[in-house]
Design an enzyme around this catalytic site. Sequence first.
Site, mmCIF file in Angstrom:
data_model
loop_
_atom_site.group_PDB
_atom_site.id
_atom_site.type_symbol
_atom_site.label_atom_id
_atom_site.label_comp_id
_atom_site.label_asym_id
_atom_site.label_seq_id
_atom_site.Cartn_x
_atom_site.Cartn_y
_atom_site.Cartn_z
ATOM 1 N N GLN A 304 1.027 -1.169 0.083
ATOM 2 C CA GLN A 304 -0.040 0.089 -0.203
ATOM 3 C C GLN A 304 0.804 1.208 0.016
ATOM 4 O OE1 GLN A 304 -2.899 0.137 3.139
ATOM 5 N NE2 GLN A 304 -4.089 -1.498 2.412
ATOM 6 N N GLU A 389 8.856 32.331 -15.194
ATOM 7 C CA GLU A 389 7.390 32.901 -15.628
ATOM 8 C C GLU A 389 6.693 32.917 -14.166
ATOM 9 O OE1 GLU A 389 4.946 33.857 -18.555
ATOM 10 O OE2 GLU A 389 6.961 33.147 -18.748
#
Length: 409
Positions: A304, A389
């Site tokens: 898991q 940016e």
Amino acid sequence: MAEFIMELNEEQKEVRDWLHGFAADVIRPAAAEWDEREETPWPVLQEAAKVGIYSLDFYAQQYFDPTGLGVPTALEELFWGDAGIALSIVGTGLAAVGVLANGTEEQIGTWIPQMYGDADDVKLAAFCSSEPDAGSDVASMRTRAVYDEAKDEWVINGTKTWVTNGGIANVHVVVAVVDPELGSKGHASFIVPPDTPGCSQGQKFQKHGIRASHTAEVVLDDVRVPGSCLLGGKEKLDERLARARERAGHGGTERVKNAAMATFEASRPAVGAMAVGTARAAYEVALEYAQTREQFGRPIIDNQGVAFQLADMRTRIDAARLLVWRASWMAVNGKPFTAAEGSMSKLYASETAKKVTAQAIQILGGNGYTREYPVERMHRDAAIYTIFEGTSEIQRLVIARTLSGVPIR
């Protein structure tokens, strides 16, 4: 206005698959070599030019796709191949867009072909905006352009930094201050033609990631360019400056700044698409590794702890892509970013790229930390998306200001 859809049409799928093939067959096999060399991958650029990917026509077709999905789909596939090489392929587009957005028809027809060249003689262009003391704070720009009326020339002085293709480009597009009193509204853009005296490469940066993309300073020392190299022309500039002075005189400076910010917003989903490509590439490597790597007699994906990480990675990637697609559709169709949707897409996608590439290294364990596997390089590349940016902090500032209307600092 095109309806917002979440599925590519057949033509878009064909382009996507074509680009994916190029990324898999040409870009990926060359990625490690050019990352180590830290040089512009000229052979890959030539191959991209031969098949039509490195060309203004190709990007114009994607840009004018009314669904808005052409550009983000193309960028995701190229950056899935390798971020450094992909940035070398699309870097010229930054300068080309600057000319398309601000230039006259004559300037567009004259300069953009010189930015790309052809398959036998590939050219480059560079967009020069950031400075050592003016990154996010564009109002602090110091590069000056002074008009010499007697010679109809502009004289440019200053230093630009973080320039993709800086100094090795054939054509440089330079943003400079023409009226310091107007702050960011007193800027203009200029073409610096090939071999112009006074324009030279400064420091070339040795970078953490995207190392196949050339990044350097550009030094402008009494660079003289003809008056025709002012993008848009002097008459248009004079009119714009006059309007800005009038607004400033009537207390309208902040409204002008907000309008300018909206323009920057429209380009941010493209960076988000790049980040999605890198994140997806790392996720796919991690998924395949988890399905084939065995520990204690079974594949590690049976645990898991690994499986849940992969579930989270894929969920974040798909969510980031949807934010990018929404913002891209809004930009193409002229819908205002009333909640800073452009910044939202860039923020979430860039943070996703950093997180997913780090998780990929963790899943691969010691192998992920070596250069035998590409996730190490992808993790280094992903760091840039939260910086250029507009940093993640700037994106949050833009979003918060837009939502609240408060000039948060």
